[in-house]
Enzyme design. Structure first.
Site, PDB file in Angstrom:
ATOM      1  N   THR A   7       0.844  -1.195   0.000  1.00  0.00           N
ATOM      2  CA  THR A   7       0.000   0.000   0.000  1.00  0.00           C
ATOM      3  C   THR A   7       0.874   1.237   0.000  1.00  0.00           C
ATOM      4  O   THR A   7       2.092   1.131   0.115  1.00  0.00           O
ATOM      5  CB  THR A   7      -0.927   0.031   1.232  1.00  0.00           C
ATOM      6  OG1 THR A   7      -1.980   0.942   0.981  1.00  0.00           O
ATOM      7  CG2 THR A   7      -0.190   0.448   2.484  1.00  0.00           C
ATOM      8  N   GLY A 162       0.919   5.573  -7.330  1.00  0.00           N
ATOM      9  CA  GLY A 162       0.104   4.587  -8.033  1.00  0.00           C
ATOM     10  C   GLY A 162       0.544   4.362  -9.466  1.00  0.00           C
ATOM     11  O   GLY A 162       0.373   3.271 -10.016  1.00  0.00           O
ATOM     12  N   CYS A 165       4.308   2.307  -8.467  1.00  0.00           N
ATOM     13  CA  CYS A 165       4.367   1.125  -7.598  1.00  0.00           C
ATOM     14  C   CYS A 165       3.280   0.119  -7.979  1.00  0.00           C
ATOM     15  O   CYS A 165       2.096   0.460  -8.004  1.00  0.00           O
ATOM     16  CB  CYS A 165       4.192   1.553  -6.136  1.00  0.00           C
ATOM     17  SG  CYS A 165       4.157   0.171  -4.980  1.00  0.00           S
ATOM     18  N   THR A 168       0.296  -0.374  -5.453  1.00  0.00           N
ATOM     19  CA  THR A 168      -0.488   0.821  -5.127  1.00  0.00           C
ATOM     20  C   THR A 168      -1.408   1.134  -6.300  1.00  0.00           C
ATOM     21  O   THR A 168      -0.973   1.118  -7.448  1.00  0.00           O
ATOM     22  CB  THR A 168       0.454   2.021  -4.876  1.00  0.00           C
ATOM     23  OG1 THR A 168       1.337   1.704  -3.802  1.00  0.00           O
ATOM     24  CG2 THR A 168      -0.320   3.277  -4.538  1.00  0.00           C
TER      25      THR A 168
END
Length: 179
Positions: A7, A162, A165, A168
């Site tokens: 996350t 986002g 990664c 994410t």
């Protein structure tokens, strides 16, 4: 057994706002199990905001423990964080939990770790989780070079994380406190 993890949590304090945001992806190994998890929430009479990175079940256990510490210490964020960190470090069952918490109220922003650390970061910028380094880099550049609000910086930092990664996504949950 492999844990649910991965996350990005980002927190910024600017002006009279503190904001914590997180993405919604839960991964098990290289599989996305859920895309709309809520990893950021309000605690203690809506006076504290918190986000977690790490094992999902572990984090929910820690949220419950942290909220109990806030209740028993009258909402004093730093004291509750230190007491949780002590328990986390010394309690046999808690010691196995793998998660990080980012917590904030109107006065302080903290990272609480399973090693018993309570860290108040420089510049009140917190970035944890698999995409934390990407979000932190973006947020630091935006803090230093723009007049964007704390919320806008969190949104942009999480979006950049986002984009980079694989753990994410772009499904963001954002909570803010004004003081």
């Amino acid at each position: 057994m492999e844990q649910y993890r991965g996350t990005t949590i980002l927190s910024i304090r600017r002006g009279n706002q503190v904001v914590i945001g997180g993405d919604g992806q839960v991964s098990l190994g290289n599989t996305i199990m859920k895309g709309n998890a809520r990893k950021v929430r309000r605690l203690y009479k809506n006076q504290v905001i918190a986000g977690f990175a790490g094992g999902t079940a572990d984090a929910f256990t820690l949220f419950e423990r942290f909220e109990a510490k806030l209740e028993s210490h009258g909402g004093q964020l730093v004291r509750a964080a230190v007491e949780l960190a002590k328990d986390w470090r010394t309690d046999r069952a808690l010691r196995r939990l793998e998660a990080l918490l980012a917590v904030a109220d109107k006065e302080a922003s903290l990272i609480i770790t399973g090693n018993g650390d309570v860290i108040q970061p420089e510049d009140d910028l917190i970035a944890i989780g698999s995409g934390g380094a990407f979000a932190q880099s973006a947020a630091r550049a935006l803090l230093d070079n723009t007049e964007l609000s704390a919320r806008e910086i969190v949104q942009k930092g999480l979006t950049i994380a986002g984009d980079i990664c694989i753990y994410t996504n772009h499904n963001q949950t954002i909570e803010e406190l004004e003081y």
